[in-house]
Design a protein around this motif. Structure first.
Motif, PDB file in Angstrom:
ATOM      1  N   ASP A 121       0.813  -1.219   0.000  1.00 23.50           N
ATOM      2  CA  ASP A 121       0.000   0.000   0.000  1.00 23.50           C
ATOM      3  C   ASP A 121       0.848   1.272   0.000  1.00 23.50           C
ATOM      4  N   PHE A 123       2.934   2.290   2.339  1.00 24.35           N
ATOM      5  CA  PHE A 123       3.285   2.764   3.678  1.00 24.35           C
ATOM      6  C   PHE A 123       4.593   2.137   4.143  1.00 24.35           C
ATOM      7  N   SER A 125       7.007   1.696   7.799  1.00 21.11           N
ATOM      8  CA  SER A 125       6.937   1.782   9.257  1.00 21.11           C
ATOM      9  C   SER A 125       8.263   2.308   9.778  1.00 21.11           C
ATOM     10  N   GLN A 152       1.282  16.749   7.041  1.00 22.95           N
ATOM     11  CA  GLN A 152       0.032  16.010   6.831  1.00 22.95           C
ATOM     12  C   GLN A 152      -1.056  16.948   6.324  1.00 22.95           C
ATOM     13  N   GLU A 158       1.016  11.048   4.550  1.00 24.36           N
ATOM     14  CA  GLU A 158      -0.225  10.491   5.072  1.00 24.36           C
ATOM     15  C   GLU A 158       0.150   9.495   6.164  1.00 24.36           C
ATOM     16  N   ASP A 160      -0.857   6.403   9.002  1.00 24.98           N
ATOM     17  CA  ASP A 160      -1.740   5.319   9.403  1.00 24.98           C
ATOM     18  C   ASP A 160      -1.209   4.856  10.756  1.00 24.98           C
ATOM     19  N   GLY A 161      -1.576   5.568  11.803  1.00 24.62           N
ATOM     20  CA  GLY A 161      -0.992   5.336  13.120  1.00 24.62           C
ATOM     21  C   GLY A 161       0.137   6.330  13.368  1.00 24.62           C
ATOM     22  N   ARG A 164       3.519   4.677  11.056  1.00 22.32           N
ATOM     23  CA  ARG A 164       3.336   4.231   9.662  1.00 22.32           C
ATOM     24  C   ARG A 164       2.950   5.428   8.817  1.00 22.32           C
ATOM     25  N   ARG A 166       3.099   7.291   4.583  1.00 14.55           N
ATOM     26  CA  ARG A 166       3.316   7.184   3.140  1.00 14.55           C
ATOM     27  C   ARG A 166       3.613   8.591   2.638  1.00 14.55           C
TER      28      ARG A 166
END
Length: 196
Positions: A121, A123, A125, A152, A158, A160-161, A164, A166
């Protein structure tokens, strides 16, 4: 510490120097499949794991460099590790002295994203905390958090947590800010494009 070559098998490691005032200055992060040696390690140098699951291989420097004289593949691996570290150090110095705080964080994220494997995807970490990023960039953790929020909000990254992320727009694709600052920053953009 300086008597060994180290290989990151999994996880991540930070090399830091503890200053006399108790502050920590992180010099470098080492990521999976990277090799490093601590040439100038003193009593104030600390190398430790950044995250759980970090596994290191340790090889006696004299033995490994002796093998490097006999085997070209080992010699090439060690030479490339040194050259990559020098290139990253040059980029880091440039980033510290010639960028605004938000740009320092943006460059750091671009560099880490290029060095870390992305998932399907897109992303990656980050193994390091915001405190680690702050100590690496010479910023406060609050400044790092504000910069991440700004990136952001501008749809440059972006999340995700917490760790994580991207990258939606890489550094080289962003226009420099207007004015004299933009001219200086634009020179930095070309520097980073050449060394990707």
């Amino acid at each position: 510490m300086a008597d060994y070559w180290w290989h990151i098998k999994s996880g991540a490691v930070r090399q830091a120097r503890l200053q006399s005032n108790g502050l920590r200055c992180i010099h470098e992060f080492f990521l999976p499949n990277e090799w490093f040696v601590c040439d100038n390690a003193g009593e104030d140098t600390v190398v430790d794991a950044v995250c759980d699951g970090t596994v290191l291989g340790r090889y006696k420097r004299a033995d490994l460099e002796g093998l490097a004289e006999e085997g070209s593949s080992i010699a090439q691996t060690l030479r490339e590790a040194r050259l990559r570290r020098i290139a990253r150090a040059e980029e880091h110095i440039f980033n510290l002295w010639h960028q605004r705080s938000v740009d320092k964080v943006r460059v750091f994220l671009d560099q880490m994203s290029a060095r870390m494997p992305a998932r399907a995807d897109g992303f990656v970490s980050l193994p390091m905390s915001r405190y680690d990023i702050a100590d690496y960039l010479g910023l406060s953790v609050e400044t790092v958090s504000r910069a991440l929020g700004d990136l952001q909000a501008r749809r440059i990254v972006e999340f995700d947590g917490v760790r994580r992320l991207r990258i939606l727009r890489m550094l080289a694709t962003l226009p420099p800010p207007p004015g004299k600052l933009g001219q200086r920053v634009a020179k930095g953009y070309s520097f980073f494009r050449q060394h990707d």
